[in-house]
Design a protein around this motif. Structure first.
Motif, PDB file in Angstrom:
ATOM      1  N   PHE A  58       0.530  -1.441   0.094  1.00 36.04           N
ATOM      2  CA  PHE A  58      -0.170  -0.299   0.006  1.00 36.04           C
ATOM      3  C   PHE A  58       0.918   1.315   0.394  1.00 36.04           C
ATOM      4  CE2 PHE A  58      -3.341   3.099   1.880  1.00 36.04           C
ATOM      5  CZ  PHE A  58      -4.498   2.326   1.443  1.00 36.04           C
ATOM      6  N   HIS A  86      -1.614  -5.058   1.450  1.00 37.23           N
ATOM      7  CA  HIS A  86      -1.152  -3.956   2.346  1.00 37.23           C
ATOM      8  C   HIS A  86      -2.397  -3.502   2.776  1.00 37.23           C
ATOM      9  CE1 HIS A  86       2.930  -5.381   2.517  1.00 37.23           C
ATOM     10  NE2 HIS A  86       1.800  -6.029   2.336  1.00 37.23           N
ATOM     11  N   ARG A 116       1.404   0.679   9.939  1.00 35.55           N
ATOM     12  CA  ARG A 116       0.723   1.794  10.144  1.00 35.55           C
ATOM     13  C   ARG A 116       1.380   2.754   8.865  1.00 35.55           C
ATOM     14  NH1 ARG A 116       5.222   5.559  12.665  1.00 35.55           N
ATOM     15  NH2 ARG A 116       5.473   5.649  11.139  1.00 35.55           N
ATOM     16  N   GLY A 117       2.242   2.530   8.329  1.00 40.17           N
ATOM     17  CA  GLY A 117       2.851   3.465   7.053  1.00 40.17           C
ATOM     18  C   GLY A 117       3.706   3.796   7.287  1.00 40.17           C
ATOM     19  N   ALA A 132      -0.872   0.604  14.139  1.00 42.06           N
ATOM     20  CA  ALA A 132      -1.396  -0.526  13.056  1.00 42.06           C
ATOM     21  C   ALA A 132      -2.225  -0.898  14.329  1.00 42.06           C
ATOM     22  CB  ALA A 132       0.048  -1.187  13.056  1.00 42.06           C
ATOM     23  N   TYR A 154       9.884  -6.190  13.971  1.00 42.79           N
ATOM     24  CA  TYR A 154      11.647  -5.265  13.996  1.00 42.79           C
ATOM     25  C   TYR A 154      12.933  -5.853  14.779  1.00 42.79           C
ATOM     26  CZ  TYR A 154       8.105  -2.259  11.528  1.00 42.79           C
ATOM     27  OH  TYR A 154       7.830  -1.745  10.247  1.00 42.79           O
ATOM     28  N   HIS A 158      12.363  -0.447  15.148  1.00 37.27           N
ATOM     29  CA  HIS A 158      11.452   0.472  14.412  1.00 37.27           C
ATOM     30  C   HIS A 158      12.266   1.414  14.718  1.00 37.27           C
ATOM     31  CE1 HIS A 158       8.657   3.292  13.076  1.00 37.27           C
ATOM     32  NE2 HIS A 158       8.632   2.750  11.835  1.00 37.27           N
ATOM     33  N   SER A 161      11.306   3.766  17.160  1.00 37.14           N
ATOM     34  CA  SER A 161      11.143   3.163  18.786  1.00 37.14           C
ATOM     35  C   SER A 161      12.385   3.538  19.833  1.00 37.14           C
ATOM     36  CB  SER A 161      11.082   1.879  19.179  1.00 37.14           C
ATOM     37  OG  SER A 161       9.470   1.658  18.421  1.00 37.14           O
ATOM     38  N   ASN A 170       5.338  -2.338  21.836  1.00 37.55           N
ATOM     39  CA  ASN A 170       4.421  -2.409  20.974  1.00 37.55           C
ATOM     40  C   ASN A 170       3.835  -3.238  19.967  1.00 37.55           C
ATOM     41  OD1 ASN A 170       3.177  -0.857  18.479  1.00 37.55           O
ATOM     42  ND2 ASN A 170       4.656  -1.256  17.322  1.00 37.55           N
ATOM     43  N   LYS A 174      -0.382  -5.089  18.798  1.00 37.01           N
ATOM     44  CA  LYS A 174      -0.343  -5.353  17.858  1.00 37.01           C
ATOM     45  C   LYS A 174      -0.984  -6.979  17.991  1.00 37.01           C
ATOM     46  CE  LYS A 174       3.256  -3.759  15.426  1.00 37.01           C
ATOM     47  NZ  LYS A 174       3.767  -3.307  14.020  1.00 37.01           N
TER      48      LYS A 174
HETATM   49  P1  FAD Z   1       3.441   0.415  14.065  1.00 38.08           P
HETATM   50  O1  FAD Z   1       3.166  -0.764  15.174  1.00 38.08           O
HETATM   51  O2  FAD Z   1       1.996   1.422  14.879  1.00 38.08           O
HETATM   52  O3  FAD Z   1       4.040   0.981  14.940  1.00 38.08           O
HETATM   53  C1  FAD Z   1       5.785   2.865  13.997  1.00 38.08           C
HETATM   54  C2  FAD Z   1       6.198   3.229  15.571  1.00 38.08           C
HETATM   55  O4  FAD Z   1       5.142   3.778  16.951  1.00 38.08           O
HETATM   56  C3  FAD Z   1       7.197   2.197  16.058  1.00 38.08           C
HETATM   57  O5  FAD Z   1       8.317   2.529  16.177  1.00 38.08           O
HETATM   58  C4  FAD Z   1       6.802   1.909  18.128  1.00 38.08           C
HETATM   59  O6  FAD Z   1       7.062   1.491  18.344  1.00 38.08           O
HETATM   60  C5  FAD Z   1       5.544   3.208  18.029  1.00 38.08           C
HETATM   61  N1  FAD Z   1       4.159   2.475  18.579  1.00 38.08           N
HETATM   62  C6  FAD Z   1       2.928   2.037  17.950  1.00 38.08           C
HETATM   63  N2  FAD Z   1       2.457   2.374  18.543  1.00 38.08           N
HETATM   64  C7  FAD Z   1       2.568   2.882  20.195  1.00 38.08           C
HETATM   65  C8  FAD Z   1       1.544   3.467  20.547  1.00 38.08           C
HETATM   66  N3  FAD Z   1       0.347   3.130  21.090  1.00 38.08           N
HETATM   67  N4  FAD Z   1       1.983   4.379  21.779  1.00 38.08           N
HETATM   68  C9  FAD Z   1       2.974   5.040  21.319  1.00 38.08           C
HETATM   69  N5  FAD Z   1       4.199   4.515  19.966  1.00 38.08           N
HETATM   70  C10 FAD Z   1       3.644   3.078  20.156  1.00 38.08           C
HETATM   71  N6  FAD Z   1       4.740   1.127   4.465  1.00 38.08           N
HETATM   72  C11 FAD Z   1       4.045   1.024   3.969  1.00 38.08           C
HETATM   73  O7  FAD Z   1       3.313   3.014   3.430  1.00 38.08           O
HETATM   74  N7  FAD Z   1       2.703   0.685   2.635  1.00 38.08           N
HETATM   75  C12 FAD Z   1       3.063  -0.855   2.703  1.00 38.08           C
HETATM   76  O8  FAD Z   1       2.776  -1.858   2.355  1.00 38.08           O
HETATM   77  C13 FAD Z   1       4.639  -1.585   4.288  1.00 38.08           C
HETATM   78  N8  FAD Z   1       4.397  -2.531   4.206  1.00 38.08           N
HETATM   79  C14 FAD Z   1       5.163  -2.961   4.995  1.00 38.08           C
HETATM   80  C15 FAD Z   1       5.205  -4.274   5.482  1.00 38.08           C
HETATM   81  C16 FAD Z   1       6.482  -5.423   6.281  1.00 38.08           C
HETATM   82  C17 FAD Z   1       6.511  -6.885   6.071  1.00 38.08           C
HETATM   83  C18 FAD Z   1       6.522  -4.421   6.955  1.00 38.08           C
HETATM   84  C19 FAD Z   1       8.179  -5.072   7.290  1.00 38.08           C
HETATM   85  C20 FAD Z   1       7.324  -2.868   6.567  1.00 38.08           C
HETATM   86  C21 FAD Z   1       6.061  -2.419   6.193  1.00 38.08           C
HETATM   87  N9  FAD Z   1       5.971  -0.967   5.633  1.00 38.08           N
HETATM   88  C22 FAD Z   1       5.168  -0.565   4.743  1.00 38.08           C
HETATM   89  C23 FAD Z   1       6.844   0.145   6.229  1.00 38.08           C
HETATM   90  C24 FAD Z   1       5.651   0.632   7.634  1.00 38.08           C
HETATM   91  O9  FAD Z   1       4.600   1.243   7.397  1.00 38.08           O
HETATM   92  C25 FAD Z   1       6.698   1.479   8.307  1.00 38.08           C
HETATM   93  O10 FAD Z   1       7.418   0.774   9.507  1.00 38.08           O
HETATM   94  C26 FAD Z   1       5.921   1.740   9.902  1.00 38.08           C
HETATM   95  O11 FAD Z   1       7.206   3.243  10.112  1.00 38.08           O
HETATM   96  C27 FAD Z   1       5.212   1.061  10.633  1.00 38.08           C
HETATM   97  O12 FAD Z   1       4.564   0.419  10.684  1.00 38.08           O
HETATM   98  P2  FAD Z   1       4.245  -0.326  11.885  1.00 38.08           P
HETATM   99  O13 FAD Z   1       3.291  -0.971  10.719  1.00 38.08           O
HETATM  100  O14 FAD Z   1       5.146  -1.076  12.274  1.00 38.08           O
HETATM  101  O15 FAD Z   1       3.862   0.542  12.697  1.00 38.08           O
END
Ligand code: FAD
Length: 294
Positions: A58, A86, A116-117, A132, A154, A158, A161, A170, A174
Motif C-alpha cells: 500500500f 497491505h 501504520r504506513g 497499526a 522489527y 523500528h 522507537s 508495541n 498489535k
Molecule cells: P506501528 O506498529 O504503528 O509502529 C510505528 C511506531 O510507533 C513504532 O516505533 C512503535 O514502537 C510506535 N508505537 C506503536 N504504537 C504505539 C503507541 N500506542 N504509543 C506510542 N508509540 C507507539 N509501509 C507502507 O506504507 N506500505 C506498505 O505496504 C508497507 N508494507 C510493509 C510490510 C512489512 C512486512 C514491513 C516490515 C513494513 C512495511 N511498511 C509498509 C513499512 C511500515 O509502514 C513502516 O515501517 C512504518 O514506519 C511502521 O509501521 P508499523 O505497522 O510497524 O507501525
C-alpha cells in the motif's frame, strides 16, 4: 504427512516438513501497463514455487490505494494464487477502510497485512488511525475472525522507537489487538531475528514470525533504503559489497550466495518460512529459492 525435502546446509542434510514451511512474495502495485505486464510475468515465474500468497503493498500515504486493490483483485481472480493486500493507517479512514475490507471479503480474500504506513514527507497528521494496533482492533470489531491479520515486526527495532523494550511492547499491543502472525523488516544478521523471537516467546507472544528477506542486487539502492527503514547492513557486508564497486554482476552473485545461506540458516533454526521482498523482480528470489533447494 508432509513431503520431506532435503536442504543442503554446510556438509549436513537436513529435512524440512514442506507443509510447515511458508513461502510468500511481496509485490508493489504497478502504475503503467508495462509495469502490470512485468508483474504478471513475475507472478507466473514465482508461482512455480507454489507460494502461500503474494502480498501487494500500500503506497506511502495511501497513494496507491486503487492500484493496490486492482492488483490484489487481479491476482486473486485471474490466477490460482492467494493475494494478500497491505493496508496502512496513513491514508485510511474508518469509512474507506471498511469499504476496502468489504471489497476484499467479497472477493474471497482471507488475509491482510496491517501497517501504520510510511509518511510521505511533509505530512504530520496521519488521520483517524494512529498506530497499526488501532487498525487491527478496528478490523477485528468490524469483520470478526474473517481475516488472518499479519503485522510488521522489527528484529533490529523500528527506527522511531525509543528502546527495543518499548518496541516489543508495541509489537505485543498489535498481537493483543488480534494479529495472527507477523512479517519482519529485512535484516542480514540472523542473530537479531533469533533474539527477537526469543524475547517474544519470553513475553508470551507465540504467533509465527516470518523473516522478511531482501535479496541483494543493487548496493547503492539497498544502502539508501536501509538507512531510511533502520535495517542494518553489517560492517563486514557493507565492506564486501563496496569492494565490488560498480561490478553489478559480482554484487548479484555474492548477494545470491549470502542471502541463500541466510535463508537456509533461518529455516534450520526454526523460522516458519520466508517472505521475499521481490520489488517485482522474479530473478533474484528464484535463484535463492533454487539454492535453498526447497
Ligand atoms: P506501528 O506498529 O504503528 O509502529 C510505528 C511506531 O510507533 C513504532 O516505533 C512503535 O514502537 C510506535 N508505537 C506503536 N504504537 C504505539 C503507541 N500506542 N504509543 C506510542 N508509540 C507507539 N509501509 C507502507 O506504507 N506500505 C506498505 O505496504 C508497507 N508494507 C510493509 C510490510 C512489512 C512486512 C514491513 C516490515 C513494513 C512495511 N511498511 C509498509 C513499512 C511500515 O509502514 C513502516 O515501517 C512504518 O514506519 C511502521 O509501521 P508499523 O505497522 O510497524 O507501525
Amino acid at each position: 504427512m508432509g513431503r520431506s525435502n532435503p536442504i543442503r546446509i554446510n556438509t549436513d542434510w537436513f529435512f524440512l516438513e514442506m507443509e510447515t514451511v511458508s513461502i510468500s512474495f511481496e509485490l508493489f502495485p504497478p502504475k503503467t501497463e508495462k509495469g502490470r505486464e512485468n508483474l504478471r510475468q513475475t507472478v507466473r515465474s514465482l508461482g512455480v514455487f507454489n507460494p502461500d500468497f503474494f502480498s501487494v503493498t500500500f503506497g506511502a500515504g495511501g497513494s496507491t490505494r486503487d492500484h493496490t486493490r486492482e492488483t490484489v483483485l487481479e491476482i486473486q481472480q485471474q490466477s490460482t494464487f492467494n493475494a494478500t493486500p497491505h493496508l496502512s493507517c496513513i491514508g485510511s479512514t474508518h469509512e474507506n477502510a471498511l469499504e476496502l475490507l468489504r471489497c476484499y471479503k467479497d472477493a474471497g480474500i482471507h488475509q491482510i497485512v496491517i501497517l501504520r504506513g510510511d509518511r510521505p514527507s511533509g505530512i504530520l497528521d496521519i488521520g483517524e488511525f494512529h498506530h497499526a494496533n488501532e487498525l487491527v482492533s478496528f478490523i477485528r470489531e468490524q469483520t470478526g475472525d474473517h481475516f488472518h491479520i499479519q503485522v510488521a515486526a522489527y528484529p533490529e527495532m523500528h527506527p522511531e522507537s525509543k528502546s527495543s523494550a518499548k518496541d516489543l511492547d508495541n509489537f505485543k499491543r498489535k498481537v493483543n489487538a488480534g494479529a495472527n502472525s507477523a512479517i519482519t523488516q529485512y535484516f542480514y544478521n540472523m542473530h537479531a531475528y533469533l533474539d527477537f523471537v526469543d524475547r517474544c516467546h519470553s513475553t508470551g507472544i507465540d504467533i509465527p514470525i516470518f523473516p522478511g528477506i531482501m535479496p541483494i542486487t543493487n548496493y547503492e539502492r539497498l544502502a539508501q533504503f536501509s538507512s531510511i527503514c533502520g535495517a542494518e547492513i553489517p560492517r563486514w557486508l557493507h565492506n564486501r559489497l563496496q569492494d565490488f564497486g560498480d561490478d553489478t554482476d559480482s554484487i548479484r552473485a555474492f548477494g545470491i550466495d549470502f542471502v541463500s545461506q541466510l535463508c537456509e540458516d533461518l529455516l534450520r533454526q526454526g523460522a516458519p518460512g520466508i517472505h521475499f521482498y521481490t520489488l517485482n523482480q522474479a530473478q533474484a528470489s528464484t535463484e535463492i529459492m533454487k539454492r535453498i533447494n526447497l
